[in-house]
Scaffold this active site. Sequence first.
Site, PDB file in Angstrom:
ATOM      1  N   SER A   1      60.014  72.645 -29.848  1.00  0.00           N
ATOM      2  CA  SER A   1      58.616  72.206 -29.811  1.00  0.00           C
ATOM      3  C   SER A   1      58.435  70.972 -28.921  1.00  0.00           C
ATOM      4  CB  SER A   1      58.082  71.947 -31.224  1.00  0.00           C
ATOM      5  OG  SER A   1      57.991  73.160 -31.949  1.00  0.00           O
TER       6      SER A   1
ATOM      7  N   GLU B   1      67.127  82.743 -30.930  1.00  0.00           N
ATOM      8  CA  GLU B   1      66.500  84.047 -31.171  1.00  0.00           C
ATOM      9  C   GLU B   1      67.478  85.189 -30.891  1.00  0.00           C
ATOM     10  OE1 GLU B   1      62.209  82.089 -30.026  1.00  0.00           O
ATOM     11  OE2 GLU B   1      63.205  83.413 -28.591  1.00  0.00           O
TER      12      GLU B   1
ATOM     13  N   GLY C   1      59.640  75.915 -24.573  1.00  0.00           N
ATOM     14  CA  GLY C   1      59.139  77.251 -24.856  1.00  0.00           C
ATOM     15  C   GLY C   1      57.659  77.372 -24.562  1.00  0.00           C
TER      16      GLY C   1
ATOM     17  N   GLY D   1      58.932  76.651 -32.157  1.00  0.00           N
ATOM     18  CA  GLY D   1      57.693  77.374 -32.372  1.00  0.00           C
ATOM     19  C   GLY D   1      56.968  77.009 -33.646  1.00  0.00           C
TER      20      GLY D   1
ATOM     21  N   LYS E   1      60.368  83.375 -22.574  1.00  0.00           N
ATOM     22  CA  LYS E   1      60.596  84.376 -23.616  1.00  0.00           C
ATOM     23  C   LYS E   1      59.950  85.714 -23.209  1.00  0.00           C
ATOM     24  CE  LYS E   1      61.128  80.678 -26.929  1.00  0.00           C
ATOM     25  NZ  LYS E   1      60.974  80.217 -28.324  1.00  0.00           N
TER      26      LYS E   1
ATOM     27  N   HIS F   1      70.619  81.716 -27.083  1.00  0.00           N
ATOM     28  CA  HIS F   1      69.412  81.154 -27.695  1.00  0.00           C
ATOM     29  C   HIS F   1      69.353  81.555 -29.165  1.00  0.00           C
ATOM     30  CE1 HIS F   1      65.123  80.518 -28.536  1.00  0.00           C
ATOM     31  NE2 HIS F   1      65.128  79.687 -27.507  1.00  0.00           N
TER      32      HIS F   1
END
Length: 250
Positions: free
Chosen positions: A213, A97, A234, A173, A11, A95
């Site tokens: 996660s 995000e 991540g 996350g 990221k 993704h």
Amino acid sequence: MRIPLIAGNWKMYKTVGEATTLVRDLLAGLGELSDREAIVCPPFTALAAVAALVADSPLGLGAQNLYPEAQGAFTGEVSPPMLVDIGCRYVIIGHSERRQYFGESDAFVNRKLRAALAHGLRPIVCVGESKPQRDAGQAEPIVTAQVRAALLEVPPAQMANVVIAYEPIWAIGTGDTATPADAQAMHAAIRATLAELYGAEIAATVRIQYGGSVKPDNIDELMAQPDIDGALVGGASLQAASFLRIIHYQ
């Protein structure tokens, strides 16, 4: 035989110096990888430095995004040929995000995926549902619709180069993880969708990663599921010790 793929999505973390330190630590503990594949996906600014370090090593290189044109007046964007030129083999597409913060639609994700394939990159296309969607019982139809939209006009011969990453948005996350059984159920639904689109034989060859996660203490159980073929990692990929433990799952 599907070769598991463990990918670290950094990221918007790591300067060039931090990236090279991390990669050196990873390479020192990686060893030979005969039955699995591992890649890192640094930010654009660190790609060149990391590419030089991982050349001729078992560690592969991917990018986190691309723009679906080969060149042009698209200020601030990075094209597929630029990624190929710098040494990338993989690229993350769509993704959550990107979808959430930058408004990427299913149609735009499909454009990106087809552009990646056209230039010899292997796309890791992300699909996943939000918590409200899951709570409403819509998780499976939402995810399988994203799969269908992402693969629109992708020919069967190209599916060997496509990786799908199931990332439940509610688990990214947050520390929450889908149970191995829940993850397996969604992976099986994705594979069933692939079988509808391309036939069972091709569907059986496509790698489907889990992303949400992923940590050293849950990777073994996740990877024991029959339809989970790797992980899109991540936060746990930002430290050498935790990412190496995930790569060396048992």
